[in-house]
Design an enzyme around this catalytic site. Structure first.
Site, PDB file in Angstrom:
ATOM      1  N   ALA A 111       0.841  -1.198   0.000  1.00 61.03           N
ATOM      2  CA  ALA A 111       0.000   0.000   0.000  1.00 61.03           C
ATOM      3  C   ALA A 111       0.872   1.242   0.000  1.00 61.03           C
ATOM      4  O   ALA A 111       2.023   1.224   0.447  1.00 61.03           O
ATOM      5  CB  ALA A 111      -0.920   0.002   1.219  1.00 61.03           C
ATOM      6  N   ASP A 112       0.308   2.323  -0.499  1.00 61.61           N
ATOM      7  CA  ASP A 112       0.968   3.620  -0.431  1.00 61.61           C
ATOM      8  C   ASP A 112      -0.078   4.694  -0.191  1.00 61.61           C
ATOM      9  O   ASP A 112      -1.141   4.695  -0.827  1.00 61.61           O
ATOM     10  CB  ASP A 112       1.733   3.922  -1.716  1.00 61.61           C
ATOM     11  CG  ASP A 112       2.683   5.092  -1.531  1.00 61.61           C
ATOM     12  OD1 ASP A 112       3.803   4.865  -1.050  1.00 61.61           O
ATOM     13  OD2 ASP A 112       2.293   6.240  -1.835  1.00 61.61           O
TER      14      ASP A 112
END
Length: 200
Positions: free
Chosen positions: A76-77
């Site tokens: 995830a970012d």
């Protein structure tokens, strides 16, 4: 003894060193290993915030997938956006002060992109947006917050689950998305893909 809601059907690896993401998953009773992605994040180009966040999440997922032999990768970012400007992690105190001045008294967006990947195959990808509304901050407040050292590894120079929680007047959307992982959507995908199931 606390009961779990979910249990794993497949090994799960979190491609992040974020303590916030680890805590969000661990609180649900999921079992996972942690393998932080080691990438150099390219600066944003002409892409939209949504596509930039997805690009970073894909880079992280691919890097960790090349290291992990079995199971599923969750990468995830999270990025903070104010008036189309992507606010990353502050470079120094001056940069952090500038970011918080921009957010003060205004609305901004938080985008989290996540990838669920097995080997080289992307099983699911999504980007979730939350609108965040800040109270008006005085310069004294900003300086006091910067003195806590909390902002330095946070996109947008603040942590909604930390000392900055009082600065947030309201939000429109997922709280966990702002923390770093939109749990509603992630769990729905993990269940749909039969990576996890409900604890009986």
């Amino acid at each position: 003894m606390r009961r779990r809601i979910f249990r794993n059907l497949k090994p799960l690896t979190l491609a992040s060193q974020s303590p916030r993401r680890k805590e969000l998953l661990a609180n649900l009773g999921l079992v996972f290993s942690v393998e932080p992605a080691k990438i150099n994040e390219p600066p944003p180009e002409s892409e939209t915030p949504k596509h930039y966040a997805l690009k970073l999440a894909r880079l992280k997922a691919n890097e960790v997938a090349s290291q992990v032999k079995e199971g599923v990768i969750l990468a995830a970012d999270t990025i903070v956006v104010y008036q189309d400007e992507i606010l990353g992690k502050p470079q120094n105190e001056e940069d952090a002060f500038r970011m918080l001045e921009l957010l003060s008294g205004n609305k901004h967006e938080v985008f989290t992109a996540y990838i669920i990947q097995e080997k080289s195959a992307i099983l699911a990808e999504n980007v979730v947006k939350t609108e965040v509304f800040f109270k008006k901050l005085t310069q004294e407040e900003i300086k006091a917050y910067l003195a806590t050292d909390e902002p330095w590894d946070k996109a947008g120079a603040y942590a909604i689950q930390g000392l900055a929680s009082y600065m947030v007047k309201c939000i429109n959307g997922s709280v966990t998305n702002v923390i770093g992982l939109p749990l509603t959507e992630v769990i729905e995908d993990l269940l749909r893909l039969k990576i996890i199931t409900y604890e009986k």
